[in-house]
Design an enzyme around this catalytic site. Structure first.
Site, PDB file in Angstrom:
ATOM      1  N   MET A  30      51.437  84.862  70.508  1.00 15.41           N
ATOM      2  CA  MET A  30      51.682  86.334  71.234  1.00 15.41           C
ATOM      3  C   MET A  30      52.785  86.799  70.215  1.00 15.41           C
ATOM      4  O   MET A  30      53.171  87.692  69.955  1.00 15.41           O
ATOM      5  CB  MET A  30      53.050  86.549  72.470  1.00 15.41           C
ATOM      6  N   HIS A  34      56.414  81.511  64.262  1.00 17.19           N
ATOM      7  CA  HIS A  34      57.389  80.614  63.647  1.00 17.19           C
ATOM      8  C   HIS A  34      56.722  78.775  63.414  1.00 17.19           C
ATOM      9  O   HIS A  34      55.637  79.045  63.538  1.00 17.19           O
ATOM     10  CB  HIS A  34      58.558  80.072  63.973  1.00 17.19           C
ATOM     11  N   GLY A  36      56.771  76.309  64.553  1.00 25.66           N
ATOM     12  CA  GLY A  36      56.211  75.681  66.162  1.00 25.66           C
ATOM     13  C   GLY A  36      54.212  76.478  66.152  1.00 25.66           C
ATOM     14  O   GLY A  36      53.992  75.197  66.647  1.00 25.66           O
ATOM     15  N   HIS A  37      54.762  77.625  65.764  1.00 21.16           N
ATOM     16  CA  HIS A  37      53.152  77.679  65.863  1.00 21.16           C
ATOM     17  C   HIS A  37      52.022  77.872  64.999  1.00 21.16           C
ATOM     18  O   HIS A  37      51.391  77.131  65.246  1.00 21.16           O
ATOM     19  CB  HIS A  37      53.299  79.139  65.640  1.00 21.16           C
TER      20      HIS A  37
END
Length: 283
Positions: A30, A34, A36-37
């Site tokens: 979405m 950050h 993590g993505h």
């Protein structure tokens, strides 16, 4: 990196990748990207020849009084990050492109969507399942990657893929990537930016309390009082409320009254200020 905002452009770009014989990975997001993505993107690159990343703030998974309007949108910045990571294709549809006028279909996955966040956010996982099924149909990836931070969401997607025979010929693997954490253990989340400096410091109590709970369970402590102690720890640390703290079967998400019976997961959702944080860890 090519950017598609319409299905026609998306399908044309995917046809070219397929014509070149490339294995395609999908990372659905979405936005407000950050580390993590980006970790998911890197793992996708390792598993496939071409990476497609979607950015779509899905209104169907936000309930009333949730943060749809406030959810961060930074497409230009996100696009630059993805290009730097070597993403081949960015799929960034508008709401109208994803849900054309007259759209009435809905995907509901029973069982794993109930309880936990499903109880706290009615309709949320219907919205997740609906948009992810659309993304799978649009991109037809060979592999799709999702973060383990939202374990219930990952469970819903895996259940949907099995139930609806999505494993062949398109999505033959749904990969859960381990949660990426800050130095103090807090799981990376786009919503962390909502925290004030004081709240951010207090939020570190969440992973700390979860690790202590897992250690207590491993030492033989009873489940119910140990979970109650976890909730008390969070409230004392500055959290305003705890939506849930549950030990569940890692696959079915059914609550466990005893530790050690089956592969288990500790799932917690708690609120600090106006921000709702979720986390989970293997037990």
């Amino acid at each position: 990196m090519q950017t598609a905002t319409t299905l026609e452009v998306l399908r044309s770009a995917l046809a070219q990748l397929r014509a070149e014989g490339k294995r395609v990975a999908l990372v659905a997001t979405m936005g407000a990207l950050h580390e993590g993505h980006l970790t998911l993107v890197r793992e996708a690159r390792r598993r496939a020849d071409a990476v497609v990343t979607s950015i779509f703030v899905n209104p169907k998974q936000f309930g009333q009084n949730e943060d749809l309007d406030a959810y961060p949108r930074q497409l230009a910045q996100d696009s630059a990050l993805l290009e730097a990571e070597g993403v081949d294709l960015l799929w960034a549809p508008t709401v109208t492109a994803m849900y054309p006028h007259g759209f009435t279909s809905n995907v509901s996955v029973s069982g794993v969507s109930e309880g936990l966040c499903g109880a706290q956010r009615p309709g949320h996982f219907d919205g997740v399942a609906t948009v992810v099924l659309k993304l799978f149909n649009q991109v037809q990836p060979d592999v799709a990657l999702f973060g383990e931070k939202d374990w219930q969401q990952l469970s819903v997607i895996r259940r949907m893929a099995r139930d609806l025979d999505l494993t062949q010929p398109h999505v033959d693997a749904i990969i859960g990537a381990p949660t990426v954490r800050e130095a103090d253990g807090l799981a990376l989340s786009s919503r962390n930016r909502y925290l004030s400096p004081e709240q951010r410091a207090q939020a570190a109590a969440l992973p700390q309390a979860m690790r202590e709970t897992i250690a207590a369970l491993a030492a033989g402590s009873a489940v119910a009082p140990t979970l109650a102690a976890l909730e008390a720890h969070l409230l004392q640390a500055g959290f305003d409320s705890v939506d849930y703290a549950q030990l569940v079967d890692a696959e079915s998400l059914t609550p466990l009254e005893m530790h050690g019976e089956r592969r288990a997961r500790l799932l917690v959702a708690a609120r600090i200020g106006g921000t709702r944080l979720i986390d989970n860890m293997a037990v």
